[in-house]
Structure formats: C-alpha cells, structure tokens
Scaffold this motif. Structure first.
Motif, PDB file in Angstrom:
ATOM      1  N   THR A  74       0.848  -1.188   0.000  1.00 36.06           N
ATOM      2  CA  THR A  74       0.000   0.000   0.000  1.00 36.06           C
ATOM      3  C   THR A  74       0.885   1.240   0.000  1.00 36.06           C
ATOM      4  OG1 THR A  74      -1.957   1.018   1.014  1.00 36.06           O
ATOM      5  CG2 THR A  74      -0.221   0.285   2.515  1.00 36.06           C
ATOM      6  N   VAL A  75       0.311   2.362  -0.380  1.00 34.42           N
ATOM      7  CA  VAL A  75       1.038   3.629  -0.444  1.00 34.42           C
ATOM      8  C   VAL A  75       0.530   4.540   0.669  1.00 34.42           C
ATOM      9  CG1 VAL A  75       1.529   5.643  -1.908  1.00 34.42           C
ATOM     10  CG2 VAL A  75       1.305   3.387  -2.932  1.00 34.42           C
ATOM     11  N   SER A  76       1.446   5.328   1.253  1.00 35.69           N
ATOM     12  CA  SER A  76       1.074   6.276   2.303  1.00 35.69           C
ATOM     13  C   SER A  76       0.127   7.331   1.749  1.00 35.69           C
ATOM     14  CB  SER A  76       2.319   6.942   2.892  1.00 35.69           C
ATOM     15  OG  SER A  76       2.964   7.729   1.917  1.00 35.69           O
ATOM     16  N   ARG A  77      -0.549   8.027   2.638  1.00 33.63           N
ATOM     17  CA  ARG A  77      -1.532   9.025   2.196  1.00 33.63           C
ATOM     18  C   ARG A  77      -0.896  10.187   1.441  1.00 33.63           C
ATOM     19  NH1 ARG A  77      -3.345  12.722   7.075  1.00 33.63           N
ATOM     20  NH2 ARG A  77      -1.458  12.639   8.335  1.00 33.63           N
ATOM     21  N   GLY A  79       1.863   9.732  -0.423  1.00 29.20           N
ATOM     22  CA  GLY A  79       2.514   9.143  -1.591  1.00 29.20           C
ATOM     23  C   GLY A  79       4.027   9.004  -1.504  1.00 29.20           C
ATOM     24  N   THR A  80       4.636   9.363  -0.383  1.00 23.98           N
ATOM     25  CA  THR A  80       6.100   9.323  -0.279  1.00 23.98           C
ATOM     26  C   THR A  80       6.632   7.990   0.228  1.00 23.98           C
ATOM     27  OG1 THR A  80       6.088  10.211   1.971  1.00 23.98           O
ATOM     28  CG2 THR A  80       6.216  11.803   0.150  1.00 23.98           C
ATOM     29  N   ARG A  81       5.760   7.145   0.752  1.00 29.57           N
ATOM     30  CA  ARG A  81       6.185   5.856   1.296  1.00 29.57           C
ATOM     31  C   ARG A  81       5.317   4.740   0.726  1.00 29.57           C
ATOM     32  NH1 ARG A  81      10.206   8.198   2.735  1.00 29.57           N
ATOM     33  NH2 ARG A  81      10.884   8.609   4.856  1.00 29.57           N
ATOM     34  N   LEU A  82       5.958   3.593   0.562  1.00 35.15           N
ATOM     35  CA  LEU A  82       5.269   2.380   0.154  1.00 35.15           C
ATOM     36  C   LEU A  82       5.534   1.362   1.248  1.00 35.15           C
ATOM     37  CD1 LEU A  82       3.913   0.922  -2.408  1.00 35.15           C
ATOM     38  CD2 LEU A  82       6.186  -0.054  -2.690  1.00 35.15           C
ATOM     39  N   TYR A  83       4.517   0.601   1.631  1.00 33.84           N
ATOM     40  CA  TYR A  83       4.654  -0.396   2.695  1.00 33.84           C
ATOM     41  C   TYR A  83       4.343  -1.766   2.115  1.00 33.84           C
ATOM     42  CZ  TYR A  83       4.105   3.923   5.303  1.00 33.84           C
ATOM     43  OH  TYR A  83       4.240   5.203   5.779  1.00 33.84           O
ATOM     44  N   ALA A  84       5.255  -2.718   2.329  1.00 37.38           N
ATOM     45  CA  ALA A  84       5.075  -4.075   1.815  1.00 37.38           C
ATOM     46  C   ALA A  84       5.134  -5.072   2.969  1.00 37.38           C
ATOM     47  CB  ALA A  84       6.155  -4.410   0.793  1.00 37.38           C
ATOM     48  N   GLY A  85       4.080  -5.863   3.127  1.00 37.38           N
ATOM     49  CA  GLY A  85       4.049  -6.902   4.156  1.00 37.38           C
ATOM     50  C   GLY A  85       4.796  -8.128   3.661  1.00 37.38           C
ATOM     51  N   ASN A  86       5.826  -8.541   4.395  1.00 37.45           N
ATOM     52  CA  ASN A  86       6.658  -9.690   4.012  1.00 37.45           C
ATOM     53  C   ASN A  86       6.205 -10.915   4.796  1.00 37.45           C
ATOM     54  OD1 ASN A  86       8.358  -7.990   2.360  1.00 37.45           O
ATOM     55  ND2 ASN A  86       9.157  -7.198   4.272  1.00 37.45           N
ATOM     56  N   LEU A  87       5.384 -11.730   4.161  1.00 35.41           N
ATOM     57  CA  LEU A  87       4.712 -12.851   4.810  1.00 35.41           C
ATOM     58  C   LEU A  87       5.668 -13.776   5.554  1.00 35.41           C
ATOM     59  CD1 LEU A  87       1.936 -14.310   5.147  1.00 35.41           C
ATOM     60  CD2 LEU A  87       2.566 -15.642   3.141  1.00 35.41           C
ATOM     61  N   LEU A  88       6.704 -14.259   4.888  1.00 36.08           N
ATOM     62  CA  LEU A  88       7.630 -15.200   5.531  1.00 36.08           C
ATOM     63  C   LEU A  88       8.772 -14.487   6.247  1.00 36.08           C
ATOM     64  CD1 LEU A  88       7.791 -18.011   2.824  1.00 36.08           C
ATOM     65  CD2 LEU A  88       6.335 -17.852   4.852  1.00 36.08           C
ATOM     66  N   GLY A  89       8.955 -13.203   5.979  1.00 37.15           N
ATOM     67  CA  GLY A  89      10.007 -12.437   6.632  1.00 37.15           C
ATOM     68  C   GLY A  89       9.569 -11.823   7.953  1.00 37.15           C
ATOM     69  N   ASN A  90       8.261 -11.975   8.279  1.00 39.78           N
ATOM     70  CA  ASN A  90       7.711 -11.403   9.512  1.00 39.78           C
ATOM     71  C   ASN A  90       8.129  -9.944   9.693  1.00 39.78           C
ATOM     72  OD1 ASN A  90       6.240 -13.647  10.239  1.00 39.78           O
ATOM     73  ND2 ASN A  90       7.930 -14.552  11.366  1.00 39.78           N
ATOM     74  N   SER A  91       7.909  -9.161   8.634  1.00 37.82           N
ATOM     75  CA  SER A  91       8.285  -7.749   8.681  1.00 37.82           C
ATOM     76  C   SER A  91       7.466  -6.962   7.668  1.00 37.82           C
ATOM     77  CB  SER A  91       9.774  -7.595   8.374  1.00 37.82           C
ATOM     78  OG  SER A  91      10.045  -8.022   7.050  1.00 37.82           O
ATOM     79  N   VAL A  92       7.546  -5.639   7.808  1.00 33.77           N
ATOM     80  CA  VAL A  92       6.962  -4.724   6.828  1.00 33.77           C
ATOM     81  C   VAL A  92       8.099  -3.846   6.323  1.00 33.77           C
ATOM     82  CG1 VAL A  92       5.339  -2.828   6.455  1.00 33.77           C
ATOM     83  CG2 VAL A  92       4.699  -4.721   7.957  1.00 33.77           C
ATOM     84  N   SER A  93       8.329  -3.855   5.016  1.00 32.64           N
ATOM     85  CA  SER A  93       9.356  -3.007   4.417  1.00 32.64           C
ATOM     86  C   SER A  93       8.767  -1.633   4.141  1.00 32.64           C
ATOM     87  CB  SER A  93       9.870  -3.613   3.112  1.00 32.64           C
ATOM     88  OG  SER A  93      10.527  -4.829   3.353  1.00 32.64           O
ATOM     89  N   VAL A  94       9.492  -0.587   4.526  1.00 33.91           N
ATOM     90  CA  VAL A  94       9.079   0.793   4.284  1.00 33.91           C
ATOM     91  C   VAL A  94       9.986   1.329   3.176  1.00 33.91           C
ATOM     92  CG1 VAL A  94       8.772   3.076   5.280  1.00 33.91           C
ATOM     93  CG2 VAL A  94       8.428   1.036   6.709  1.00 33.91           C
ATOM     94  N   ILE A  95       9.378   1.737   2.069  1.00 36.28           N
ATOM     95  CA  ILE A  95      10.121   2.130   0.877  1.00 36.28           C
ATOM     96  C   ILE A  95       9.874   3.600   0.567  1.00 36.28           C
ATOM     97  CG2 ILE A  95      10.354   1.710  -1.611  1.00 36.28           C
ATOM     98  CD1 ILE A  95       9.271  -1.186  -0.909  1.00 36.28           C
ATOM     99  N   ASN A  96      10.941   4.339   0.291  1.00 37.96           N
ATOM    100  CA  ASN A  96      10.856   5.715  -0.162  1.00 37.96           C
ATOM    101  C   ASN A  96      10.478   5.654  -1.646  1.00 37.96           C
ATOM    102  OD1 ASN A  96      11.679   8.171  -1.497  1.00 37.96           O
ATOM    103  ND2 ASN A  96      12.816   8.695   0.359  1.00 37.96           N
ATOM    104  N   THR A  97       9.330   6.240  -2.020  1.00 41.88           N
ATOM    105  CA  THR A  97       8.847   6.135  -3.404  1.00 41.88           C
ATOM    106  C   THR A  97       9.592   7.051  -4.366  1.00 41.88           C
ATOM    107  OG1 THR A  97       7.091   7.748  -2.961  1.00 41.88           O
ATOM    108  CG2 THR A  97       6.531   5.407  -2.713  1.00 41.88           C
ATOM    109  N   ILE A  98      10.363   7.994  -3.854  1.00 46.76           N
ATOM    110  CA  ILE A  98      11.142   8.878  -4.724  1.00 46.76           C
ATOM    111  C   ILE A  98      12.454   8.204  -5.119  1.00 46.76           C
ATOM    112  CG2 ILE A  98      12.337  11.100  -4.865  1.00 46.76           C
ATOM    113  CD1 ILE A  98      10.088  12.100  -2.878  1.00 46.76           C
ATOM    114  N   THR A  99      13.123   7.576  -4.144  1.00 45.10           N
ATOM    115  CA  THR A  99      14.411   6.938  -4.417  1.00 45.10           C
ATOM    116  C   THR A  99      14.270   5.435  -4.691  1.00 45.10           C
ATOM    117  OG1 THR A  99      14.796   6.459  -2.074  1.00 45.10           O
ATOM    118  CG2 THR A  99      15.584   8.583  -2.919  1.00 45.10           C
ATOM    119  N   ASN A 100      13.062   4.880  -4.496  1.00 47.47           N
ATOM    120  CA  ASN A 100      12.829   3.447  -4.639  1.00 47.47           C
ATOM    121  C   ASN A 100      13.823   2.620  -3.823  1.00 47.47           C
ATOM    122  OD1 ASN A 100      10.585   3.744  -6.211  1.00 47.47           O
ATOM    123  ND2 ASN A 100      11.644   3.407  -8.142  1.00 47.47           N
TER     124      ASN A 100
END
Length: 181
Positions: A74-77, A79-100
C-alpha cells in the motif's frame, strides 16, 4: 459422469454434497487470493495479451529488494512511502517512493500479509494470517499501537474514507470484522 442436481438427491445425501461444495468454494477462494497476491507482488503486474501497449509501458521501472515473500502493498496518504508486508520475513518493508529504496524494516510477527494505510492519519494496519490479528502501527515512529483479534485466516483489509473504521475479511469463518479506530 452424469450430473445430478442437489434437488434430485435423496435428503440424506444433501448435507454431504453441500459440505463438499462449500469445501471446493473455500479452496477456490484461497487459490484466487494467492493468485491476486502473486499479481500484486510482481514488479510490473500482469497485462492481458489482448491489450496493446508500447514496450516501454510494460517494462519495470525499478526492482526493489524487500523481505521474504512480500504479499501486501500500500502507499502512504502523501505518496512518499510504500509499505510491503513480508509474509515469511515477519516484517513490513518501508520504501521511499522517490528513491525506490528501503528506508527501514519494521518487525511484524505471525506472517504479515495485507497492509493498508489510513487516509486521514499516520496509521498502518497490517493483517497477520498466522495469528488471526490486525496490528495498528504509527507510520511516523513505526511503534505498535495495538493488536486486535479478528476472524480465522484474515486476508483483506480496508480503511473507511473518513479513517474511523478498519474492515478485515476472514476466509475460514466467512466474516468481515469492523474495527473502530
């Protein structure tokens, strides 16, 4: 093989047939969920062969390595962050959408899958299929606010436009849980 309608079966066989139909429907529901997850998790998505698009439009812009088995995104409100749920990694990756690039990785136990962001405040909602819960996370500090039990095998999550409610689907008990934020 001759097909028989449910109405034509003797009454004593109807419950078994109905149960078998429910089992097949539940299996197909799981297959559809995993196929959708596969489409979401692929970098460029999947386009039908009949859609004519230029080659440049079909090419991936960037590939961002995240945790093990990313499932929900999902994308933050703003638009600067993307959040990815890592099912087997038991984590959520936070991604900067400008620098990827991955900014941080937030620990999230019990198989985080679907993730959604509130449209009105800095909150993430992460579904944990393994524990049947949803975690509310502050998207500024990444601190866990609370964990709420929901139905069996939760899969999808959505936030109301006013941000006052979160809705979670649960496949194994055929429910939608409404959570007040």
């Amino acid at each position: 093989m001759e097909r028989t309608s449910l109405v034509e079966l003797p009454r004593r066989h109807r419950p078994e047939v109905q149960k078998a139909h429910q089992g097949v429907a539940r299996l197909l529901s799981h297959v559809r969920m995993w196929m959708l997850a596969l489409v979401v998790a692929t970098a460029g998505g999947i386009l039908p062969a009949a859609v004519a698009t230029p080659a440049a439009a079909r090419a991936a812009v960037d590939t961002i390595p995240v945790g093990d088995n990313p499932l929900g995104v999902t994308v933050s409100r703003d638009g600067t962050r993307l959040y990815a749920g890592n099912l087997l990694g038991n984590s959520v990756s936070v991604i900067n959408t400008i620098t990827n690039s991955v900014v941080t990785t937030v620990p999230a136990a019990d198989g985080p899958g679907a993730v959604t962001a509130s449209p009105t405040k800095n909150r993430l909602y992460v579904v944990h299929g393994g524990s049947g819960t949803v975690t509310e996370i502050d998207s500024d500090t990444y601190a866990v606010i609370r964990t709420v039990p929901v139905g069996d095998s939760p899969g999808g999550v959505a936030v109301s436009p006013d941000g006052k409610s979160v809705y979670v689907t649960s496949q194994n008990d055929d429910t939608v849980t409404a959570i007040a934020t």
